[in-house]
Design a protein around this motif. Structure first.
Motif, PDB file in Angstrom:
ATOM      1  N   ARG A   1      13.844   3.643  14.927  1.00  0.00           N
ATOM      2  CA  ARG A   1      13.210   2.349  14.717  1.00  0.00           C
ATOM      3  C   ARG A   1      11.849   2.606  14.086  1.00  0.00           C
ATOM      4  NH1 ARG A   1      13.036  -0.313  19.786  1.00  0.00           N
ATOM      5  NH2 ARG A   1      14.533  -1.922  19.293  1.00  0.00           N
ATOM      6  N   MET A   2      11.500   1.809  13.084  1.00  0.00           N
ATOM      7  CA  MET A   2      10.263   2.006  12.350  1.00  0.00           C
ATOM      8  C   MET A   2       9.456   0.719  12.342  1.00  0.00           C
ATOM      9  SD  MET A   2      12.024   4.115   9.207  1.00  0.00           S
ATOM     10  CE  MET A   2      10.565   5.043   8.758  1.00  0.00           C
ATOM     11  N   VAL A   3       8.179   0.819  12.711  1.00  0.00           N
ATOM     12  CA  VAL A   3       7.286  -0.334  12.741  1.00  0.00           C
ATOM     13  C   VAL A   3       6.112  -0.046  11.813  1.00  0.00           C
ATOM     14  CG1 VAL A   3       5.847  -1.841  14.171  1.00  0.00           C
ATOM     15  CG2 VAL A   3       7.928  -0.824  15.136  1.00  0.00           C
ATOM     16  N   ALA A   4       5.953  -0.851  10.791  1.00  0.00           N
ATOM     17  CA  ALA A   4       4.838  -0.704   9.850  1.00  0.00           C
ATOM     18  C   ALA A   4       3.841  -1.831  10.071  1.00  0.00           C
ATOM     19  CB  ALA A   4       5.341  -0.713   8.413  1.00  0.00           C
ATOM     20  N   VAL A   5       2.590  -1.479  10.230  1.00  0.00           N
ATOM     21  CA  VAL A   5       1.533  -2.457  10.460  1.00  0.00           C
ATOM     22  C   VAL A   5       0.747  -2.672   9.172  1.00  0.00           C
ATOM     23  CG1 VAL A   5      -0.526  -3.004  11.804  1.00  0.00           C
ATOM     24  CG2 VAL A   5       1.358  -1.742  12.865  1.00  0.00           C
ATOM     25  N   CYS A   6       0.615  -3.927   8.780  1.00  0.00           N
ATOM     26  CA  CYS A   6      -0.204  -4.322   7.640  1.00  0.00           C
ATOM     27  C   CYS A   6       0.209  -3.555   6.378  1.00  0.00           C
ATOM     28  CB  CYS A   6      -1.681  -4.120   7.974  1.00  0.00           C
ATOM     29  SG  CYS A   6      -2.809  -4.962   6.816  1.00  0.00           S
ATOM     30  N   THR A   7      -0.718  -2.831   5.738  1.00  0.00           N
ATOM     31  CA  THR A   7      -0.414  -2.134   4.488  1.00  0.00           C
ATOM     32  C   THR A   7       0.483  -0.922   4.693  1.00  0.00           C
ATOM     33  OG1 THR A   7      -2.508  -0.943   4.724  1.00  0.00           O
ATOM     34  CG2 THR A   7      -2.499  -2.894   3.290  1.00  0.00           C
ATOM     35  N   GLY A   8       0.774  -0.565   5.928  1.00  0.00           N
ATOM     36  CA  GLY A   8       1.729   0.520   6.179  1.00  0.00           C
ATOM     37  C   GLY A   8       3.089   0.242   5.583  1.00  0.00           C
ATOM     38  N   VAL A   9       3.373  -1.048   5.308  1.00  0.00           N
ATOM     39  CA  VAL A   9       4.648  -1.410   4.699  1.00  0.00           C
ATOM     40  C   VAL A   9       4.790  -0.783   3.313  1.00  0.00           C
ATOM     41  CG1 VAL A   9       3.801  -3.530   3.643  1.00  0.00           C
ATOM     42  CG2 VAL A   9       6.200  -3.350   4.241  1.00  0.00           C
ATOM     43  N   PHE A  10       3.681  -0.530   2.634  1.00  0.00           N
ATOM     44  CA  PHE A  10       3.748   0.080   1.308  1.00  0.00           C
ATOM     45  C   PHE A  10       4.308   1.494   1.391  1.00  0.00           C
ATOM     46  CE2 PHE A  10       1.073  -3.483   0.416  1.00  0.00           C
ATOM     47  CZ  PHE A  10       1.247  -3.764  -0.931  1.00  0.00           C
ATOM     48  N   ALA A  11       4.019   2.207   2.477  1.00  0.00           N
ATOM     49  CA  ALA A  11       4.571   3.548   2.652  1.00  0.00           C
ATOM     50  C   ALA A  11       6.084   3.481   2.836  1.00  0.00           C
ATOM     51  CB  ALA A  11       3.916   4.237   3.844  1.00  0.00           C
TER      52      ALA A  11
ATOM     53  N   GLU B   1       6.931 -14.545   2.931  1.00  0.00           N
ATOM     54  CA  GLU B   1       5.566 -15.060   2.917  1.00  0.00           C
ATOM     55  C   GLU B   1       5.146 -15.581   4.294  1.00  0.00           C
ATOM     56  OE1 GLU B   1       3.327 -15.290   0.527  1.00  0.00           O
ATOM     57  OE2 GLU B   1       4.409 -14.923  -1.346  1.00  0.00           O
ATOM     58  N   ASN B   2       3.875 -15.375   4.626  1.00  0.00           N
ATOM     59  CA  ASN B   2       3.235 -16.039   5.760  1.00  0.00           C
ATOM     60  C   ASN B   2       4.027 -15.904   7.065  1.00  0.00           C
ATOM     61  OD1 ASN B   2       1.182 -17.446   6.998  1.00  0.00           O
ATOM     62  ND2 ASN B   2       1.941 -19.465   6.428  1.00  0.00           N
ATOM     63  N   ARG B   3       4.427 -14.685   7.384  1.00  0.00           N
ATOM     64  CA  ARG B   3       5.135 -14.405   8.643  1.00  0.00           C
ATOM     65  C   ARG B   3       4.345 -13.380   9.441  1.00  0.00           C
ATOM     66  NH1 ARG B   3      10.756 -14.914   8.012  1.00  0.00           N
ATOM     67  NH2 ARG B   3      11.023 -13.889  10.027  1.00  0.00           N
ATOM     68  N   LEU B   4       4.299 -13.523  10.754  1.00  0.00           N
ATOM     69  CA  LEU B   4       3.596 -12.560  11.591  1.00  0.00           C
ATOM     70  C   LEU B   4       4.262 -11.196  11.531  1.00  0.00           C
ATOM     71  CD1 LEU B   4       2.649 -14.506  14.832  1.00  0.00           C
ATOM     72  CD2 LEU B   4       1.157 -13.781  12.977  1.00  0.00           C
ATOM     73  N   PHE B   5       5.570 -11.172  11.688  1.00  0.00           N
ATOM     74  CA  PHE B   5       6.308  -9.927  11.516  1.00  0.00           C
ATOM     75  C   PHE B   5       7.746 -10.252  11.195  1.00  0.00           C
ATOM     76  CE2 PHE B   5       6.484 -10.773  16.101  1.00  0.00           C
ATOM     77  CZ  PHE B   5       7.822 -10.551  16.424  1.00  0.00           C
ATOM     78  N   VAL B   6       8.430  -9.272  10.620  1.00  0.00           N
ATOM     79  CA  VAL B   6       9.827  -9.439  10.223  1.00  0.00           C
ATOM     80  C   VAL B   6      10.615  -8.242  10.765  1.00  0.00           C
ATOM     81  CG1 VAL B   6      11.450  -9.404   8.286  1.00  0.00           C
ATOM     82  CG2 VAL B   6       9.381 -10.807   8.159  1.00  0.00           C
ATOM     83  N   GLU B   7      11.747  -8.528  11.375  1.00  0.00           N
ATOM     84  CA  GLU B   7      12.643  -7.472  11.857  1.00  0.00           C
ATOM     85  C   GLU B   7      13.919  -7.507  11.036  1.00  0.00           C
ATOM     86  OE1 GLU B   7      14.289  -5.728  16.094  1.00  0.00           O
ATOM     87  OE2 GLU B   7      13.906  -7.886  15.931  1.00  0.00           O
ATOM     88  N   ASP B   8      14.225  -6.412  10.379  1.00  0.00           N
ATOM     89  CA  ASP B   8      15.449  -6.292   9.591  1.00  0.00           C
ATOM     90  C   ASP B   8      16.117  -4.994  10.000  1.00  0.00           C
ATOM     91  OD1 ASP B   8      17.491  -6.060   7.711  1.00  0.00           O
ATOM     92  OD2 ASP B   8      16.295  -6.915   6.091  1.00  0.00           O
ATOM     93  N   GLY B   9      17.110  -5.103  10.870  1.00  0.00           N
ATOM     94  CA  GLY B   9      17.751  -3.905  11.396  1.00  0.00           C
ATOM     95  C   GLY B   9      16.776  -3.115  12.247  1.00  0.00           C
ATOM     96  N   ALA B  10      16.621  -1.838  11.950  1.00  0.00           N
ATOM     97  CA  ALA B  10      15.729  -0.968  12.725  1.00  0.00           C
ATOM     98  C   ALA B  10      14.304  -0.965  12.195  1.00  0.00           C
ATOM     99  CB  ALA B  10      16.278   0.457  12.730  1.00  0.00           C
ATOM    100  N   ILE B  11      14.020  -1.792  11.195  1.00  0.00           N
ATOM    101  CA  ILE B  11      12.695  -1.791  10.572  1.00  0.00           C
ATOM    102  C   ILE B  11      11.952  -3.081  10.888  1.00  0.00           C
ATOM    103  CG2 ILE B  11      11.457  -1.782   8.382  1.00  0.00           C
ATOM    104  CD1 ILE B  11      13.600   0.004   7.248  1.00  0.00           C
ATOM    105  N   LEU B  12      10.728  -2.932  11.407  1.00  0.00           N
ATOM    106  CA  LEU B  12       9.844  -4.066  11.648  1.00  0.00           C
ATOM    107  C   LEU B  12       8.603  -3.882  10.783  1.00  0.00           C
ATOM    108  CD1 LEU B  12      11.329  -3.609  14.610  1.00  0.00           C
ATOM    109  CD2 LEU B  12       9.701  -5.362  15.290  1.00  0.00           C
TER     110      LEU B  12
END
Length: 256
Positions: free
Chosen positions: A29-39, A72-83
């Protein structure tokens, strides 16, 4: 956990991208915070996935990595094992969501107390509002009253009367404070209350349905399965104090 970093336009070292890809390949399971999504996006882990980030970077994420579906404009998104989450605050919400999913509402409640945080906000709540919000405590007394009377028949008008506001004004203020319509919020509190009872008590489904305002056991089962994804019985087996099946037509009596 992939933390945010200052400049998402900078290239990411190959070693970091390899580590992210290997984690994804082994099913972590992977959780990316803020700009961590770019990684995550740079590693290819978001190809064909839905993700979000801080509102300041959504356009950049969409342009740089068109393979990702940017919400757009979501606190967080869960798609499978990735948040993926927006800013640092919504990263806490995402982590509490993980704890809630794996260990249940009671454990998540204990964690929020430990870190002095409020209960996790829903993934569907917006990052920001287009109109100024009043102080969040504005309708706190009414929200507390609702929770204390969650087993009774609650309507928007009853809540408006308690707050001493007109129905229209109450709804407008309630949405500004909570990010959702009043009855949507009430339904969420009823689900949370039911989860706590399934986790911590041996009450029958019938008793829990009455205590949390769902009325009949059949109505409770239908709504709980729709909102949580499993039946009350399955939830109790995974998170409850025992594996006893209280969701059975053969055991209709209330156990104290």
């Amino acid at each position: 956990m992939v933390p945010g970093y200052e400049n998402p336009s900078l290239p990411i070292p190959d070693g970091y991208l390899k580590a992210v890809r290997l984690a994804g390949e082994r099913g972590a399971r992977m959780v990316a915070v803020c700009t961590g999504v770019f990684a995550l996006a740079a590693s290819g882990m978001l190809d064909g996935k839905t993700a979000t980030t801080h509102w300041q970077y959504t356009d950049q994420l969409r342009t740089t990595y068109p393979e990702a579906d940017v919400a757009e404009n979501r606190l967080f998104v869960e798609d499978g094992a990735i948040l993926t989450s927006a800013g640092a605050g919504s990263g806490i919400d995402a982590c509490l969501h993980v704890i809630h999913s794996d260990f249940g509402t009671t454990v998540a409640d204990d964690v929020t107390k430990e870190v002095v945080s409020s209960a996790a906000r829903s993934a569907n709540e917006p990052q920001y509002m287009d109109v100024p919000s009043p102080p969040r405590a504005g309708l706190q007394a009414t929200r507390e009253w609702v929770i204390e009377n969650i087993g009774s028949s609650l309507t928007v008008q009853r809540m408006a009367d308690h707050s001493r506001l007109s129905r229209r004004t109450f709804i407008r203020h309630f949405v500004r404070e909570t990010g959702m319509p009043p009855m949507h919020w009430v339904a969420r509190q009823r689900i949370l209350g039911a989860r706590r009872l399934l986790e911590s008590s041996d009450w029958s489904v019938e008793r829990i349905a009455g205590a949390t305002g769902f009325g009949t056991a059949a109505n409770f089962r239908n709504i709980f399965r729709r909102e949580v994804g499993v039946t009350p019985t399955a939830y109790r087996k995974s998170h409850g104090p025992s594996s006893s099946d209280n969701d059975s037509a053969s055991t209709p009596t209330v156990r104290l």
